[in-house]
Design a protein around this motif. Structure first.
Motif, PDB file in Angstrom:
ATOM      1  N   GLU A  84     -13.851  10.119   3.271  1.00 16.36           N
ATOM      2  CA  GLU A  84     -11.771   9.143   4.211  1.00 16.36           C
ATOM      3  C   GLU A  84     -11.930   7.579   4.005  1.00 16.36           C
ATOM      4  O   GLU A  84     -11.599   6.866   3.676  1.00 16.36           O
ATOM      5  N   LEU A  85     -13.444   7.490   3.500  1.00 22.42           N
ATOM      6  CA  LEU A  85     -13.569   5.673   4.206  1.00 22.42           C
ATOM      7  C   LEU A  85     -13.488   5.570   2.783  1.00 22.42           C
ATOM      8  O   LEU A  85     -12.603   4.418   2.893  1.00 22.42           O
ATOM      9  N   LEU A  86     -13.668   6.196   1.441  1.00 18.62           N
ATOM     10  CA  LEU A  86     -13.683   5.666   0.629  1.00 18.62           C
ATOM     11  C   LEU A  86     -11.773   5.461  -0.272  1.00 18.62           C
ATOM     12  O   LEU A  86     -11.384   4.176  -0.816  1.00 18.62           O
ATOM     13  N   THR A  87     -11.205   6.442   0.074  1.00 12.83           N
ATOM     14  CA  THR A  87      -9.871   6.706   0.508  1.00 12.83           C
ATOM     15  C   THR A  87      -8.899   5.375   1.527  1.00 12.83           C
ATOM     16  O   THR A  87      -8.150   4.804   0.731  1.00 12.83           O
ATOM     17  N   LEU A  88      -9.275   4.906   2.735  1.00 10.71           N
ATOM     18  CA  LEU A  88      -9.308   4.313   3.745  1.00 10.71           C
ATOM     19  C   LEU A  88      -9.689   2.881   2.797  1.00 10.71           C
ATOM     20  O   LEU A  88      -8.660   1.543   2.698  1.00 10.71           O
ATOM     21  N   ASP A  89     -10.396   2.073   1.857  1.00  5.40           N
ATOM     22  CA  ASP A  89     -10.520   1.164   1.002  1.00  5.40           C
ATOM     23  C   ASP A  89      -9.542   1.125   0.674  1.00  5.40           C
ATOM     24  O   ASP A  89      -8.797   0.340   0.209  1.00  5.40           O
ATOM     25  N   PHE A  90      -9.178   1.800  -0.399  1.00  6.27           N
ATOM     26  CA  PHE A  90      -8.942   2.204  -1.843  1.00  6.27           C
ATOM     27  C   PHE A  90      -6.792   1.265  -0.775  1.00  6.27           C
ATOM     28  O   PHE A  90      -6.274   0.655  -1.340  1.00  6.27           O
ATOM     29  N   LEU A  91      -6.133   2.999   0.117  1.00  9.97           N
ATOM     30  CA  LEU A  91      -5.122   2.060   0.956  1.00  9.97           C
ATOM     31  C   LEU A  91      -4.957   0.727   1.339  1.00  9.97           C
ATOM     32  O   LEU A  91      -4.066   0.415   1.530  1.00  9.97           O
ATOM     33  N   CYS A  92      -5.967  -0.006   1.693  1.00 13.38           N
ATOM     34  CA  CYS A  92      -6.410  -1.026   2.252  1.00 13.38           C
ATOM     35  C   CYS A  92      -5.468  -1.990   1.192  1.00 13.38           C
ATOM     36  O   CYS A  92      -5.273  -3.229   2.119  1.00 13.38           O
ATOM     37  N   ASP A  93      -5.932  -1.753   0.083  1.00 13.72           N
ATOM     38  CA  ASP A  93      -5.959  -2.388  -1.017  1.00 13.72           C
ATOM     39  C   ASP A  93      -3.584  -2.230  -1.473  1.00 13.72           C
ATOM     40  O   ASP A  93      -3.537  -3.691  -1.635  1.00 13.72           O
ATOM     41  N   ALA A  94      -3.712  -1.783  -0.831  1.00 12.49           N
ATOM     42  CA  ALA A  94      -1.729  -1.033  -1.152  1.00 12.49           C
ATOM     43  C   ALA A  94      -1.435  -1.885   0.212  1.00 12.49           C
ATOM     44  O   ALA A  94      -0.508  -2.352  -0.268  1.00 12.49           O
ATOM     45  N   ALA A  95      -1.754  -1.623   0.865  1.00 12.31           N
ATOM     46  CA  ALA A  95      -1.600  -1.960   2.514  1.00 12.31           C
ATOM     47  C   ALA A  95      -1.289  -3.859   2.217  1.00 12.31           C
ATOM     48  O   ALA A  95      -0.328  -4.264   2.618  1.00 12.31           O
ATOM     49  N   ALA A  96      -2.318  -4.176   1.662  1.00 11.12           N
ATOM     50  CA  ALA A  96      -2.520  -5.675   1.836  1.00 11.12           C
ATOM     51  C   ALA A  96      -1.258  -6.423   0.760  1.00 11.12           C
ATOM     52  O   ALA A  96      -1.092  -7.473   0.986  1.00 11.12           O
ATOM     53  N   ALA A  97      -0.627  -5.748  -0.214  1.00 13.19           N
ATOM     54  CA  ALA A  97       0.265  -6.167  -0.953  1.00 13.19           C
ATOM     55  C   ALA A  97       1.755  -5.970  -0.338  1.00 13.19           C
ATOM     56  O   ALA A  97       1.734  -6.564  -0.623  1.00 13.19           O
ATOM     57  N   LEU A  98       1.750  -5.599   0.817  1.00 11.04           N
ATOM     58  CA  LEU A  98       3.052  -5.963   1.530  1.00 11.04           C
ATOM     59  C   LEU A  98       3.096  -7.048   1.870  1.00 11.04           C
ATOM     60  O   LEU A  98       2.963  -7.301   2.692  1.00 11.04           O
ATOM     61  N   PRO A  99       4.623  -7.336   2.759  1.00 10.74           N
ATOM     62  CA  PRO A  99       4.586  -8.784   3.597  1.00 10.74           C
ATOM     63  C   PRO A  99       3.752  -8.931   4.650  1.00 10.74           C
ATOM     64  O   PRO A  99       3.456  -8.256   5.012  1.00 10.74           O
ATOM     65  N   GLU A 100       3.288 -10.759   4.637  1.00 11.22           N
ATOM     66  CA  GLU A 100       1.992 -10.595   5.624  1.00 11.22           C
ATOM     67  C   GLU A 100       3.083  -9.835   7.209  1.00 11.22           C
ATOM     68  O   GLU A 100       4.302 -10.088   7.647  1.00 11.22           O
ATOM     69  N   PRO A 101       2.143 -10.014   7.788  1.00 10.77           N
ATOM     70  CA  PRO A 101       0.539 -10.157   7.586  1.00 10.77           C
ATOM     71  C   PRO A 101      -0.445  -8.975   7.452  1.00 10.77           C
ATOM     72  O   PRO A 101      -1.151  -9.190   8.380  1.00 10.77           O
ATOM     73  N   ALA A 102       0.963  -8.372   6.522  1.00 13.68           N
ATOM     74  CA  ALA A 102      -0.367  -6.669   6.266  1.00 13.68           C
ATOM     75  C   ALA A 102      -1.945  -6.830   5.774  1.00 13.68           C
ATOM     76  O   ALA A 102      -2.427  -6.566   6.335  1.00 13.68           O
TER      77      ALA A 102
END
Length: 325
Positions: free
Chosen positions: A277-295
């Motif tokens: 879950e932690l590895l998946t969370l790290d990957f998903l944080c990268d995806a979320a960071a690409a959304l509009p601010e303040p994502a």
């Protein structure tokens, strides 16, 4: 626990957190303010051992937890988020252990008052008579002065779901029953408080997610993975203590009861699940960071919160099998 940059441990039975551990530069001030605030409000008043309970709660090092969960927050946001989570942690203690089965009516009454506060239906006199309700009433009023309405509505729903599932857990505990794996997975997201903690990332860091962003799969899945990793790790650290208290809502207890695993097998499986879950969370944080601010700021806050919680759970006295006073 293993942190980035540390030597690789020999054992495979290690939670490997991919996020560095940081602590807020406001830690010393937060510690002093938290101790003073908690003592002033005397939330354990009415209990015969109020002084011991207060010392025990402060010994759990909540300020350390919050300084690591929100290390980049300015002090006003850190201070308010920390007090809101302190209130939930204290309420958790009452619902889990302090209010025994003979106090179910009182627990239901207080939960009802807190629900009324969050839904705007509170009666002032009734709230004032209960320290835990009165404290949240004050905190929620303060929160309403800084948070947008859509965040308040969403966070109130999350808190109410926590209250409902926590009462259900009391019934399981009183009956000495253990939820099935499916029941556990569903309820743990809510009674574990992690959806609430995820919402507080926005408050602490002033990263208010617009409604159209907060409902995106990239963001909702972050909260889900954060909840899985944190609550399952929490179950590991609290396993012995909760088993001794007859708590069935613990993943290790669920796996040994319903899945036929030994204690060692259950622990090994949970470590594997948390790491995945932690590895998946790290990957998903990268995806979320690409959304509009303040994502992007929110995604960074998710990483920090996961790291801070893991560090605190591994070091706090809260999960000792016999809590120190």
């Amino acid at each position: 626990m293993h942190w980035p940059g540390e030597p690789t441990p020999d054992s495979d039975l290690v939670i490997r957190c991919p996020f560095p551990a940081h602590r807020s530069p406001h830690f010393d001030q937060l510690t002093l303010d938290t101790e003073q605030w908690f003592a002033e409000h005397n939330v354990f008043s009415g209990q015969q051992d109020a002084d011991r309970l207060t010392r025990q709660f402060l010994n759990h090092q909540g300020a350390e937890e919050h300084a690591r969960m929100w290390p980049d927050a300015d002090y006003p946001g850190l201070w308010l988020a920390g007090r809101l989570l302190t209130h939930m942690s204290c309420l958790d203690d009452f619902l889990d252990e302090i209010w025994g089965p003979d106090q179910d009516e009182h627990a239901i009454h207080v939960v009802g008052l807190i629900t009324d506060i969050l839904t705007g239906k509170a009666a002032e006199d009734a709230v004032a008579a209960e320290p835990l309700a009165a404290l949240l009433d004050s905190l929620w009023t303060e929160t309403q002065s800084v948070a947008p309405d859509h965040w308040l509505d969403r966070t109130a729903r999350i808190h109410v779901a926590y209250l409902e599932t926590s009462l259900d857990e009391r019934m399981h505990r009183a009956a000495s029953s253990v939820p099935t794996t499916a029941q556990y997975v569903t309820s743990r997201h809510y009674n574990g408080g992690m959806f609430y903690a995820a919402a507080l990332i926005e408050l602490a860091n002033e990263a208010w997610l617009p409604e159209d962003v907060s409902g995106r799969p990239e963001v909702t899945d972050l909260a889900l993975r954060l909840s899985n990793a944190s609550t399952w790790a929490n179950d590991l650290f609290s396993y012995q203590r909760e088993a001794a208290h007859g708590t069935g809502a613990n993943l290790a207890v669920v796996l040994t009861t319903h899945e036929g695993l030994t204690g060692d097998e259950a622990v090994t499986k949970i470590v594997e699940l948390v790491n995945a879950e932690l590895l998946t969370l790290d990957f998903l944080c990268d995806a979320a960071a690409a959304l509009p601010e303040p994502a992007a700021r929110y995604a960074q806050g998710v990483r920090a919160l996961a790291s801070g919680l893991m560090h605190w759970m591994a070091t706090t006295a809260r999960y000792a099998s016999s809590a120190s006073s």
